[in-house]
Write an enzyme that holds these catalytic residues in place. Structure first.
Site, PDB file in Angstrom:
ATOM      1  CD  GLU A  67      -0.484   0.903   3.510  1.00  0.00           C
ATOM      2  OE1 GLU A  67      -0.559   2.055   3.026  1.00  0.00           O
ATOM      3  OE2 GLU A  67      -0.500   0.662   4.727  1.00  0.00           O
TER       4      GLU A  67
ATOM      5  NE  ARG B  84      -1.984  -6.932  13.080  1.00  0.00           N
ATOM      6  CZ  ARG B  84      -1.300  -8.067  13.064  1.00  0.00           C
ATOM      7  NH1 ARG B  84      -0.242  -8.231  13.855  1.00  0.00           N
ATOM      8  NH2 ARG B  84      -1.650  -9.049  12.257  1.00  0.00           N
TER       9      ARG B  84
ATOM     10  CB  CYS C 271       9.053  -2.080  -3.741  1.00  0.00           C
ATOM     11  SG  CYS C 271       9.779  -0.533  -4.366  1.00  0.00           S
TER      12      CYS C 271
ATOM     13  CG  HIS D  89      10.502  -3.153  -7.848  1.00  0.00           C
ATOM     14  ND1 HIS D  89       9.554  -3.060  -6.861  1.00  0.00           N
ATOM     15  CD2 HIS D  89      10.828  -4.471  -7.942  1.00  0.00           C
ATOM     16  CE1 HIS D  89       9.305  -4.265  -6.384  1.00  0.00           C
ATOM     17  NE2 HIS D  89      10.061  -5.136  -7.011  1.00  0.00           N
TER      18      HIS D  89
ATOM     19  CG  ASP E 173       9.778  -8.168  -5.328  1.00  0.00           C
ATOM     20  OD1 ASP E 173       9.393  -7.491  -4.361  1.00  0.00           O
ATOM     21  OD2 ASP E 173       9.737  -7.768  -6.509  1.00  0.00           O
TER      22      ASP E 173
END
Length: 265
Positions: free
Chosen positions: A41, A66, A71, A108, A123
């Site tokens: 997210e 939590r 990435c 990324h 990943d």
């Protein structure tokens, strides 16, 4: 990269009772646990918050609070946990190729993890159909993971991670084996979280993945995805009804009245 993670707290967060061994099977176990427990997210960007990559901030957000992350957050935390479990981890960078592009920035983060003499692409932070389990790092044939299918191929300059969709194989990202330094991710993270052309500054992007499928939020659209099939789409609700969806589908909790505003209006 920081490596002194609170390992018991991390293992509780991803639902593991004991620490997996530093073997390919142990790597796969912690990869699945992380991918299925901590959603992808970008919502802090739309809340006007800085995306911090230091390990205490990552533990406070992804473990204690939590929450999820994208990435750089996910794979930095994952790398620290794997190091604590006894794996040798090399951080790498990739150019996302979704949409047919091969010339995007290296924005990324992924990992090369060595287990029993073999290197594995690991990943847990790719939000568009990334791997459910580690994949052998060398180019290979079809790798099946639950219902998902992946493979690594090569072009003239990069190794390409692909997944199988309803229209055949598609490129996810291209990468090299050049190790990255922490500053490389600081620069890429700044671009990804602030640049007006980056999708993450414009719309909410949330995803949770399992062996059998994924749930996604892309802007104003909710998607349910099953491996190899076209997504089933529906309009996302607005206001507090969206917060209910984030709780029910993605395990994310926000106070009533929270709104996600594009960073670059």
């Amino acid at each position: 990269m920081d490596s002194l993670v609170d390992l018991p707290a991390y293992l509780r967060r991803v639902g593991l009772d004991t620490a997996p061994p530093a073997t390919p099977e142990g790597l796969a176990a912690v990869h699945r646990a992380h991918a299925g427990s901590i959603p992808f997210e970008n919502l802090d960007i739309l809340l006007g918050k800085e995306i911090r990559l230091d390990l205490p901030s990552l533990e406070a957000k992804l473990v204690a609070a939590r929450r999820g992350g994208y990435c750089f957050e996910q794979n930095a935390l994952f790398a620290a946990a794997l190091t604590g479990l006894g794996f040798a981890v090399t951080p790498l960078a990739a150019r996302v190729r979704l949409g047919g592009r091969a010339d995007s920035a290296r924005a990324h983060m992924l990992l090369s993890v060595r287990a029993e003499g073999r290197d594995w692409l690991s990943d847990v932070g790719f939000g568009g159909g990334g791997p459910w389990e580690p994949i052998p790092l060398e180019p290979s044939g079809d790798v099946r993971q639950g219902g998902w299918r992946f493979r690594i191929v090569e072009d003239r300059r990069e190794r390409i991670l692909q997944n199988a969709g309803p229209d055949g194989w598609r490129d996810l990202y291209g990468f090299t084996l050049e190790p990255q330094l922490p500053i490389d991710y600081v620069v890429a993270n700044h671009y990804t979280s602030t640049h007006p052309n980056c999708m993450f500054t414009k719309i909410p992007v949330v995803q949770r993945t399992w062996a059998t499928g994924a749930e996604m939020l892309r802007g104003a659209v909710l998607q349910s995805v099953r491996p190899g099939e076209a997504p089933i789409e529906s309009p996302a609700p607005e206001g507090d009804a969206l917060l209910d969806v984030l709780h029910e589908r993605f395990g994310l909790d926000f106070p009533a009245g929270t709104r996600f505003v594009p960073r670059n209006l």
